[in-house]
Design a protein around this motif. Structure first.
Motif, PDB file in Angstrom:
ATOM      1  N   GLU A   1     -63.304 -75.126  70.741  1.00  0.00           N
ATOM      2  CA  GLU A   1     -62.327 -74.636  69.766  1.00  0.00           C
ATOM      3  C   GLU A   1     -63.048 -74.157  68.502  1.00  0.00           C
ATOM      4  N   LEU A   2     -64.031 -74.930  68.053  1.00  0.00           N
ATOM      5  CA  LEU A   2     -64.796 -74.547  66.866  1.00  0.00           C
ATOM      6  C   LEU A   2     -65.619 -73.280  67.131  1.00  0.00           C
ATOM      7  N   GLU A   3     -66.069 -73.122  68.371  1.00  0.00           N
ATOM      8  CA  GLU A   3     -66.810 -71.908  68.734  1.00  0.00           C
ATOM      9  C   GLU A   3     -65.906 -70.678  68.645  1.00  0.00           C
ATOM     10  N   MET A   4     -64.665 -70.823  69.095  1.00  0.00           N
ATOM     11  CA  MET A   4     -63.725 -69.712  69.031  1.00  0.00           C
ATOM     12  C   MET A   4     -63.470 -69.273  67.600  1.00  0.00           C
ATOM     13  N   GLU A   5     -63.532 -70.211  66.670  1.00  0.00           N
ATOM     14  CA  GLU A   5     -63.303 -69.899  65.262  1.00  0.00           C
ATOM     15  C   GLU A   5     -64.591 -69.502  64.541  1.00  0.00           C
ATOM     16  N   GLY A   6     -65.730 -69.553  65.250  1.00  0.00           N
ATOM     17  CA  GLY A   6     -66.987 -69.132  64.648  1.00  0.00           C
ATOM     18  C   GLY A   6     -67.754 -70.213  63.915  1.00  0.00           C
ATOM     19  N   TYR A   7     -67.280 -71.486  64.002  1.00  0.00           N
ATOM     20  CA  TYR A   7     -67.960 -72.563  63.281  1.00  0.00           C
ATOM     21  C   TYR A   7     -69.110 -73.167  64.073  1.00  0.00           C
ATOM     22  N   LEU A   8     -69.097 -73.016  65.395  1.00  0.00           N
ATOM     23  CA  LEU A   8     -70.197 -73.464  66.235  1.00  0.00           C
ATOM     24  C   LEU A   8     -70.572 -72.341  67.190  1.00  0.00           C
ATOM     25  N   ALA A   9     -71.798 -72.420  67.717  1.00  0.00           N
ATOM     26  CA  ALA A   9     -72.257 -71.487  68.743  1.00  0.00           C
ATOM     27  C   ALA A   9     -73.064 -72.281  69.754  1.00  0.00           C
ATOM     28  N   PHE A  10     -73.097 -71.811  70.992  1.00  0.00           N
ATOM     29  CA  PHE A  10     -73.827 -72.492  72.057  1.00  0.00           C
ATOM     30  C   PHE A  10     -75.025 -71.642  72.444  1.00  0.00           C
ATOM     31  N   ALA A  11     -76.235 -72.218  72.317  1.00  0.00           N
ATOM     32  CA  ALA A  11     -77.465 -71.464  72.601  1.00  0.00           C
ATOM     33  C   ALA A  11     -78.508 -72.393  73.193  1.00  0.00           C
ATOM     34  N   ASP A  12     -79.135 -71.938  74.288  1.00  0.00           N
ATOM     35  CA  ASP A  12     -80.205 -72.704  74.934  1.00  0.00           C
ATOM     36  C   ASP A  12     -79.780 -74.125  75.269  1.00  0.00           C
ATOM     37  N   GLY A  13     -78.555 -74.303  75.719  1.00  0.00           N
ATOM     38  CA  GLY A  13     -78.094 -75.608  76.146  1.00  0.00           C
ATOM     39  C   GLY A  13     -77.744 -76.562  75.032  1.00  0.00           C
ATOM     40  N   ALA A  14     -77.577 -76.051  73.808  1.00  0.00           N
ATOM     41  CA  ALA A  14     -77.269 -76.933  72.677  1.00  0.00           C
ATOM     42  C   ALA A  14     -76.271 -76.259  71.741  1.00  0.00           C
ATOM     43  N   TRP A  15     -75.529 -77.077  71.020  1.00  0.00           N
ATOM     44  CA  TRP A  15     -74.589 -76.571  70.030  1.00  0.00           C
ATOM     45  C   TRP A  15     -75.308 -76.434  68.691  1.00  0.00           C
ATOM     46  N   VAL A  16     -75.089 -75.298  68.041  1.00  0.00           N
ATOM     47  CA  VAL A  16     -75.707 -75.009  66.738  1.00  0.00           C
ATOM     48  C   VAL A  16     -74.627 -74.478  65.806  1.00  0.00           C
ATOM     49  N   PRO A  17     -74.857 -74.526  64.476  1.00  0.00           N
ATOM     50  CA  PRO A  17     -73.865 -73.993  63.546  1.00  0.00           C
ATOM     51  C   PRO A  17     -73.627 -72.506  63.771  1.00  0.00           C
ATOM     52  N   GLY A  18     -72.384 -72.084  63.666  1.00  0.00           N
ATOM     53  CA  GLY A  18     -72.035 -70.680  63.801  1.00  0.00           C
ATOM     54  C   GLY A  18     -71.972 -69.989  62.454  1.00  0.00           C
ATOM     55  N   GLY A  19     -71.730 -68.695  62.487  1.00  0.00           N
ATOM     56  CA  GLY A  19     -71.739 -67.910  61.264  1.00  0.00           C
ATOM     57  C   GLY A  19     -70.684 -68.345  60.257  1.00  0.00           C
ATOM     58  N   ALA A  20     -69.472 -68.685  60.728  1.00  0.00           N
ATOM     59  CA  ALA A  20     -68.412 -69.085  59.810  1.00  0.00           C
ATOM     60  C   ALA A  20     -68.773 -70.383  59.084  1.00  0.00           C
ATOM     61  N   PHE A  21     -69.457 -71.292  59.792  1.00  0.00           N
ATOM     62  CA  PHE A  21     -69.866 -72.552  59.180  1.00  0.00           C
ATOM     63  C   PHE A  21     -70.875 -72.298  58.071  1.00  0.00           C
ATOM     64  N   ALA A  22     -71.770 -71.317  58.284  1.00  0.00           N
ATOM     65  CA  ALA A  22     -72.797 -71.021  57.286  1.00  0.00           C
ATOM     66  C   ALA A  22     -72.182 -70.494  55.999  1.00  0.00           C
ATOM     67  N   LEU A  23     -70.986 -69.885  56.077  1.00  0.00           N
ATOM     68  CA  LEU A  23     -70.363 -69.327  54.889  1.00  0.00           C
ATOM     69  C   LEU A  23     -69.685 -70.386  54.030  1.00  0.00           C
ATOM     70  N   LEU A  24     -69.489 -71.576  54.567  1.00  0.00           N
ATOM     71  CA  LEU A  24     -68.879 -72.656  53.794  1.00  0.00           C
ATOM     72  C   LEU A  24     -69.891 -73.197  52.796  1.00  0.00           C
ATOM     73  N   GLY A  25     -69.576 -73.134  51.526  1.00  0.00           N
ATOM     74  CA  GLY A  25     -70.508 -73.601  50.507  1.00  0.00           C
ATOM     75  C   GLY A  25     -71.818 -72.848  50.589  1.00  0.00           C
ATOM     76  N   GLN A  26     -71.743 -71.526  50.679  1.00  0.00           N
ATOM     77  CA  GLN A  26     -72.924 -70.721  50.963  1.00  0.00           C
ATOM     78  C   GLN A  26     -74.037 -70.933  49.943  1.00  0.00           C
ATOM     79  N   GLN A  27     -73.682 -71.073  48.673  1.00  0.00           N
ATOM     80  CA  GLN A  27     -74.709 -71.204  47.651  1.00  0.00           C
ATOM     81  C   GLN A  27     -75.570 -72.440  47.871  1.00  0.00           C
TER      82      GLN A  27
END
Length: 259
Positions: free
Chosen positions: A62-88
């Protein structure tokens, strides 16, 4: 109770019932992933959160669909939307994660690795990972003014449209750096237009004698970027395999960086 019903019950169960319980578990999952720069496996997350793997999988998807997580190389990593939270406040963390991943790739390649972007009409070197056994290219002429000769520059220019390339070259005229440098604008434009997006861009001593480079494009959102490596010309035989590995690692690395 069916397996699906048990999973649904668990999703609404441990951690509180109703939407607030689901929200708390989603936040704990994001925090757990963010604590692991190298990515987090499903089983590892399930153990930490004390939830069934099927439940964690559902929340993660569900979080992947919203862009907060991504699945790469067999592991979950932060997605682009998550990186924008508190970007500074997150920017130093993202840069630290980038340096870690580039260092891993440098060790795997046995060569210096570069991440560059094209932003506001200019080439910028965002990060370099080098070592004594994997020295970086000496910037004897400003990289920003020599995109026509370097692998990173040609890779970035190749991602622009025709007018964007012309604009860049009008501001940074082509100059001969070595005997191998392309100095004819039309010839360079023709090569850039015919360069397949899936084939690494090469620099065979066009920027500096004694050095060969390869670069592959990376895309994350609106980012125009590339991942590159350099080798002494005496190791030219390694360039093809290095370029292939760059291409293989580019997409999951950029997902992890959430640039």
């Amino acid at each position: 109770m069916s397996a699906l019903s048990r999973d649904q019950h668990a999703t609404l169960g441990g951690g509180g019932t109703g939407p607030f319980g689901v929200l708390r578990r989603a936040l704990r999952l994001l925090e757990a992933v963010d604590r692991r720069p190298g990515g987090a496996a499903l089983a590892e997350l399930a153990r930490e959160l004390s939830l069934p793997q099927t439940v964690v999988q559902r929340i993660a998807e569900e979080l992947e669909m919203e862009g907060y997580l991504a699945f790469a190389d067999g592991a979950w990593v932060p997605g682009g939307a998550f990186a924008l939270l508190g970007q500074q406040s997150r920017e130093p963390m993202v840069r630290a994660r980038m340096q870690l991943r580039l260092a891993e790739l440098r060790d795997e390649l046995g060569a210096a690795v570069y991440f560059t972007r094209y932003h506001d009409g200019e080439l910028t070197v965002e990060a370099v990972s080098e070592a004594d056994y994997a020295p970086a290219v000496e910037e004897w002429v400003d990289f920003r003014a020599t995109a026509h000769a370097s692998a990173i520059g040609k890779c970035l220019l190749g991602q622009l449209d025709h007018d964007g390339r012309r604009d860049h070259l009008s501001r940074h005229p082509i100059a001969r750096l070595t005997s191998r440098t392309i100095t004819d604008t039309d010839q360079l434009m023709h090569r850039l237009e015919r360069q397949p997006a899936t084939v690494p861009v090469l620099d065979l001593q066009e920027y500096a004698l004694g050095t060969v480079c390869a670069a592959v494009p990376v895309s994350a959102g609106s980012t125009v970027g590339c991942l590159a490596t350099s080798l002494p010309v005496t190791e030219l035989h390694r360039l093809r395999s290095a370029a292939e590995l760059l291409a293989l690692r580019a997409a999951p690395l950029m997902l992890a960086m959430a640039v």
